[in-house]
Design an enzyme around this catalytic site. Sequence first.
Site, PDB file in Angstrom:
ATOM      1  N   ARG A 297     -10.737 -11.485   2.308  1.00  0.00           N
ATOM      2  CA  ARG A 297     -10.696 -12.493   2.407  1.00  0.00           C
ATOM      3  C   ARG A 297     -10.256 -13.883   1.817  1.00  0.00           C
ATOM      4  O   ARG A 297     -10.914 -14.982   2.450  1.00  0.00           O
ATOM      5  CB  ARG A 297     -11.547 -12.667   0.898  1.00  0.00           C
ATOM      6  CG  ARG A 297     -10.685 -12.068  -0.816  1.00  0.00           C
ATOM      7  CD  ARG A 297     -11.036 -11.926  -1.686  1.00  0.00           C
ATOM      8  NE  ARG A 297     -11.094 -10.058  -1.731  1.00  0.00           N
ATOM      9  CZ  ARG A 297     -10.943  -8.626  -2.612  1.00  0.00           C
ATOM     10  NH1 ARG A 297     -11.354  -9.465  -3.146  1.00  0.00           N
ATOM     11  NH2 ARG A 297     -11.531  -8.139  -1.925  1.00  0.00           N
TER      12      ARG A 297
ATOM     13  N   LYS B 247       1.236  -0.861  -0.122  1.00  0.00           N
ATOM     14  CA  LYS B 247      -0.262  -0.018  -0.392  1.00  0.00           C
ATOM     15  C   LYS B 247       1.065   1.280   0.103  1.00  0.00           C
ATOM     16  O   LYS B 247       1.589   1.291   0.577  1.00  0.00           O
ATOM     17  CB  LYS B 247      -1.115  -0.003   1.279  1.00  0.00           C
ATOM     18  CG  LYS B 247      -2.004  -0.838   1.459  1.00  0.00           C
ATOM     19  CD  LYS B 247      -2.615  -0.723   2.942  1.00  0.00           C
ATOM     20  CE  LYS B 247      -3.988  -1.879   2.653  1.00  0.00           C
ATOM     21  NZ  LYS B 247      -4.464  -1.804   1.929  1.00  0.00           N
TER      22      LYS B 247
END
Length: 462
Positions: A312, A238
């Site tokens: 996820r 990020k």
Amino acid sequence: MPFDAARPTTPIHLVDKATLPDLLQERLPEARDWAAACGFDGGAGELLLVPGADGGLAAVVFGLAASAPSRFAVGALATRLPAGDYRIEGDNADGEDAALAFAMSAYRFKRYRNAGEASEEKPAARLMLAEGVDLERIGRTLDAVGLARDLINTPANDLGPEELAAAATDLFARHGGTTSVTLGDDLLAAGFPMVHAVGRASSRAPRLIDCRWGEEDHPKVSLIGKGVVFDTGGLDIKPASAMGLMKKDMGGAANVLALASMIMAARLPVRLRVVVPAVENAISGAAFRPGDVLPSRKGLSVEIGNTDAEGRLVLADALTLADEEKPDLMIDMATLTGAARVALGPELPPFYTADEAFAARLATASEAVADPLWRLPLWAPYMSYLDSSIADINHINTRGAGFAGSVTAALFLSRFVENAGTWTHLDVYGWNPFERPGHPAGGEAQGIRALFSVLEERYPAG
């Protein structure tokens, strides 16, 4: 503060611009000139402190929005009033809403404040609750909200996978439950390869936290929470602007533990299970890579499209575990996608379910308890966006880049659920970017009061 009709308290009058003249005419005529001198017209959020003849505080007048005022608007008074004891006057004195608004607004995360600064804080205003308000129920709610906020606000250097496991263990032990933890490389032998893959790059070992409470023959309710204690993005790192709040990436775990706290404290007749995959998505030579194909507990092979979509993956293994025992109801909560915030903003988490009756009940409860949620669709045609040319499924959208990010994440998770009677996925933000009544800036509990309302109705305590 419990109701005590004999206790001296300062009245709080709630008005809007239309009702202020009547209040000043009929009930507070002595304050007319004072309100005019202060320029107070009852606008939303405006506060008038009315002095008494002795120089003390005689009354408070607070402005609400004329149309659809916030249920937690009076919470603003918790930090704006001088120290003292207060009561809300008139028809607007909704006891439980006012109590929650006051207490939730007064929350402050003080773990890192030194003793000198803490001692300088002004004494708090106290609100007398309306007669008949259920203090025990409010206490359960506030304990749960405080737990979620404290966990999310704690920085990752003090809340790693080990500390998150300790918090879960302590919570369940206090209620007579049990916790088991599968640690590090043992995750592979136990059948949690994706939890291991996501967490193996960190110096802090990943773990699968599995908590149980309640009688064996009660309906099974399973809660699964994303416990990514910090998310660098992995090798798909990020930017700094997106990494600053990543201590909150375990907000799903914080919220399911908070919901579990409410369930156990209320002693709902359920067989409760909480599963939290606790990992740090770090960067090292052991980090999983874009393009890797991972095995899963379900048996599906998963192609990695982007290492920054790690939540996820760990949820998939945890959902599979919980789904194996065919729970009556299974709920997962996760700070899963930025796409949800683009669609609905930070205050309105989406939820997904194929159970129409449950969706309707949750939507109704959300509005009834002022805990916003909004249903988004498990749009089956978008499942093809997760197609992989080399594996059973890709874990991110590979076809409609930038489209339906929250929906496709929910669809990915749905591939790992087949036995649960009802499954619901919540894509929460877990954070208030700015302060508003009832919701101080920082970590936040989202959806748990609405979910508890549904659970309490579905599984009433004896």
